[in-house]
Scaffold this motif. Structure first.
Motif, PDB file in Angstrom:
ATOM      1  N   UNK A 137      17.467   8.757  -3.346  1.00  0.00           N
ATOM      2  CA  UNK A 137      16.446   7.714  -3.447  1.00  0.00           C
ATOM      3  C   UNK A 137      15.238   7.975  -2.568  1.00  0.00           C
ATOM      4  N   UNK A 138      15.450   8.741  -1.525  1.00  0.00           N
ATOM      5  CA  UNK A 138      14.314   9.023  -0.657  1.00  0.00           C
ATOM      6  C   UNK A 138      14.549  10.328   0.050  1.00  0.00           C
ATOM      7  N   UNK A 141       0.835  -1.202   0.000  1.00  0.00           N
ATOM      8  CA  UNK A 141       0.000   0.000   0.000  1.00  0.00           C
ATOM      9  C   UNK A 141       0.868   1.248   0.000  1.00  0.00           C
ATOM     10  N   UNK A 142       1.907   1.236   0.798  1.00  0.00           N
ATOM     11  CA  UNK A 142       2.763   2.417   0.919  1.00  0.00           C
ATOM     12  C   UNK A 142       3.651   2.601  -0.304  1.00  0.00           C
ATOM     13  N   UNK A 143       4.032   1.513  -0.946  1.00  0.00           N
ATOM     14  CA  UNK A 143       4.806   1.631  -2.183  1.00  0.00           C
ATOM     15  C   UNK A 143       3.948   2.301  -3.253  1.00  0.00           C
ATOM     16  N   UNK A 175       6.118   4.015  -6.209  1.00  0.00           N
ATOM     17  CA  UNK A 175       7.319   3.204  -6.430  1.00  0.00           C
ATOM     18  C   UNK A 175       6.919   1.937  -7.192  1.00  0.00           C
ATOM     19  N   UNK A 176       7.715   1.591  -8.192  1.00  0.00           N
ATOM     20  CA  UNK A 176       7.351   0.497  -9.080  1.00  0.00           C
ATOM     21  C   UNK A 176       7.843  -0.845  -8.559  1.00  0.00           C
ATOM     22  N   UNK A 221      11.726  -3.963  -5.770  1.00  0.00           N
ATOM     23  CA  UNK A 221      11.244  -2.615  -6.108  1.00  0.00           C
ATOM     24  C   UNK A 221      12.305  -1.902  -6.927  1.00  0.00           C
ATOM     25  N   UNK A 222      11.914  -1.298  -8.051  1.00  0.00           N
ATOM     26  CA  UNK A 222      12.849  -0.534  -8.861  1.00  0.00           C
ATOM     27  C   UNK A 222      13.034   0.855  -8.269  1.00  0.00           C
ATOM     28  N   UNK A 223      14.276   1.291  -8.254  1.00  0.00           N
ATOM     29  CA  UNK A 223      14.568   2.639  -7.755  1.00  0.00           C
ATOM     30  C   UNK A 223      14.999   3.566  -8.897  1.00  0.00           C
TER      31      UNK A 223
END
Lengths: 176, 72
Positions: B61-62, A149-151, A156-157, A173-175
């Motif tokens: 990144x964040x 849910x938070x992704x 975030x993919x 997860x891709x960054x």
């Protein structure tokens, strides 16, 4: 990889699911000199469990109630954080020693030997171990749902999701 | 160039493990805070690998102050 971290959800005191006692000759792996981690284990016979109280590493009330219901326990009473339930002739009362949400539950066990038990293999020690194991699986499920849910909220993919034979779930997860 | 990823492992005992892939330098630590927030969990153990000590990435990144991830 550059960093690896291990985390414990706030709904668990620690990821080591362990009660502070072992029954009969069944000794969990990793026990040395009656200690595991910082917990001192005591040897106890099944018959001696009635009337005893132990600290668990279960923290979250909702996860605890869900686990008990899924296991087939009858919830007899819920007052604040306290939960009293029964299964066959075993009664468990989960309570917190203070009102701090991060305090783990303690459990008091009562076994009514005068009641006729349909499933004679149903033992209090096994019930407690089953509840601990199933609570941790429910914690895994809750963590999975929360993370997904938070992704999504953070756009975030997710590259992939895998479930392994040991029930470990891996989300990549891709960054980029 | 290696893909930059986060691998999140949810174990059946409730434990969560996270590792960064393809991120060099201290920027990988951005992901530690991200993970605590994503999972409502506390860090029990952290291991830095040799990639951490290699030349740092310039990407962010964040960022706690921003809703979406922004990249340089």
């Amino acid at each position: 990889m550059s960093v690896t971290i291990t985390l414990t959800p706030y709904s668990l005191l620690s990821s080591v699911i362990l009660l502070p006692f072992y029954v009969g000759k069944d000794i969990a792996d990793g026990i040395k000199d009656n200690n595991i981690g910082t917990k001192k284990l005591i040897h106890i016979d099944e018959q001696e469990l009635s009337g005893k109280e132990f600290e668990t590493n279960l923290v979250d009330r909702d996860t605890l109630v869900k686990t008990l219901l899924e296991h087939g326990c009858i919830i007899e009473k819920e007052v604040g954080n306290s939960v009293k339930c029964s299964l066959e002739n075993i009664q468990l009362e989960f309570y917190k020693k203070n009102n701090d949400a991060k305090t783990p539950y303690s459990v008091k066990i009562e076994i009514n030997n005068e009641l006729t038990v349909i499933d004679t293999d149903n033992k209090a020690s096994e019930l407690l171990n089953d509840i601990h194991n199933e609570y941790s699986i429910n914690t895994q499920e809750a963590s999975y749902n929360k993370i997904k849910e938070r992704l999504e909220e953070k756009n975030m993919q997710i590259e992939s999701e895998e479930v392994f034979d040991d029930d470990t779930i891996v989300i990549t997860v891709n960054l980029d | 160039m290696a893909k930059k990823q986060l691998k999140i492992k949810l174990l059946p005992n409730g434990e969560i493990k996270m590792e960064t892939v393809g991120i060099k330098g201290k920027k990988c630590l951005d992901c530690v805070k991200l993970m605590e927030i994503l999972a409502d969990a506390k860090v029990e153990k952290q291991e830095l690998t040799k990639e951490y000590y290699e030349q740092e990435d310039t990407q962010t990144y964040y960022n706690e102050t921003k809703q979406n991830i922004k990249f340089n």
